[in-house]
Design an enzyme around this catalytic site. Structure first.
Site, PDB file in Angstrom:
ATOM      1  N   SER A   1      77.690  28.150  48.763  1.00  0.00           N
ATOM      2  CA  SER A   1      79.105  27.809  48.746  1.00  0.00           C
ATOM      3  C   SER A   1      79.962  28.987  49.209  1.00  0.00           C
ATOM      4  O   SER A   1      79.725  29.538  50.282  1.00  0.00           O
ATOM      5  CB  SER A   1      79.492  27.323  47.341  1.00  0.00           C
ATOM      6  OG  SER A   1      80.689  26.585  47.379  1.00  0.00           O
TER       7      SER A   1
ATOM      8  N   ASP B   1      77.905  20.706  48.584  1.00  0.00           N
ATOM      9  CA  ASP B   1      77.892  22.069  48.028  1.00  0.00           C
ATOM     10  C   ASP B   1      76.511  22.539  47.573  1.00  0.00           C
ATOM     11  O   ASP B   1      75.876  21.927  46.715  1.00  0.00           O
ATOM     12  CB  ASP B   1      78.850  22.097  46.843  1.00  0.00           C
ATOM     13  CG  ASP B   1      79.216  23.502  46.396  1.00  0.00           C
ATOM     14  OD1 ASP B   1      78.384  24.406  46.527  1.00  0.00           O
ATOM     15  OD2 ASP B   1      80.342  23.679  45.911  1.00  0.00           O
TER      16      ASP B   1
END
Length: 288
Positions: A57, A180
């Site tokens: 991320s 993510d």
């Protein structure tokens, strides 16, 4: 864009390592990940160049910036000049909304377009242009699996790794749908095993927002539940095998989207720079 398989694997050898060599895993955490800047600055000040970097991320974006050759000071200056500038951020975000959108809504933004708007214009387009090997963690939504990507186009992969559910649109890589990477692996330090003498893991997941007494609203509950799940994941990984150095910068109750608080985040987490220096000194001394 090529087939999904084109993104998996490495297309370059590891950089030559020194003794002891260091590798860094930058964890997920949204705006809290701005604390990673201190880690990069500390390594710069010590003259340490990692032989490998892993990220999930926001950690993949910070890791890519370091791997691209940006110094911690350059990353700090660019951050404060962009996401730290409230009017500039709001104007850019508004300009990137879908044409049919009359107000800013979560889940409708194309993160690759946002990254191209906010990252330096000289940012590399391909993993092969990086100076340090980079492993980016993503989550295959339908296969329910972690995927580590090390080659191919850089921007789509970074967008996939940082595509926070309900905030950004999922990213299609080849025939797969990605979200993510922090969902599956918040601090991907195990992917650096065997690549360096000292592996550093940085956790910026943090805890749920609030003072501990009020009932969270639905958005707070959504993000807070994600944090609790990630912290459980990290705790299990640490029990199984911990890296030589594992640090948690002080990020308080900063929200995942609090990028406009960049200066506050950097101020509250500044102590991690000395923590890293002391930890490296201790580990290196123990190895000698």
């Amino acid at each position: 864009m090529g087939d999904y398989a084109d993104f998996v694997g490495s297309d370059y050898p590891l950089a030559a390592s020194s003794t002891p060599s260091v590798a860094v895993a930058f964890g997920c955490g949204g705006a809290r990940g701005l604390a990673h800047i201190h880690i990069i600055e500390a390594l710069d000040e010590l003259g340490i160049r990692p032989v490998a970097i892993a990220g999930a991320s926001i950690g993949s974006i910070m890791g890519a910036a370091m791997a691209a050759g940006m110094s911690g000071a350059e990353i700090r200056d660019h951050t404060l000049a962009t996401v730290g500038n409230r009017p500039a951020v709001l104007n850019k975000i508004w300009s990137l909304r879908p044409v049919s959108m009359r107000s800013i809504r979560f889940g409708q933004f194309n993160l690759e377009r946002i990254l191209r708007t906010f990252l330096p214009t000289t940012f590399p387009e391909n993993f092969s242009e990086l100076h340090i090997p980079l492993k980016v963690v993503t989550t295959d939504y339908y296969d329910q699996a972690e995927v580590v990507i090390e080659k191919g186009e850089l921007f789509p992969v970074l967008a996939a790794s940082a595509a926070i559910p309900a905030v950004f649109m999922p990213v299609r890589l080849g025939e797969r749908v990605m979200i993510d990477g922090g969902i599956m692996n918040p601090v991907p330090y195990e992917h650096l095993a065997g690549l360096a003498d000292i592996i550093i893991g940085i956790d910026v997941v943090g805890g749920p927002e609030g003072g501990g007494r009020h009932i969270p609203n639905r958005i707070e509950s959504l993000f807070g539940a994600g944090q609790l799940t990630m912290q459980s994941n990290i705790a299990l990984k640490l029990r199984l095998q911990a890296p030589q150095i594992f640090l948690r910068p002080a990020v308080g109750r900063t929200g995942v989207l609090d990028f406009l608080k960049a200066r506050d985040i950097l101020a509250m987490s500044a102590g991690v720079k000395d923590e890293l220096k002391f930890a490296l000194d201790r580990v290196i001394t123990a190895k000698n």
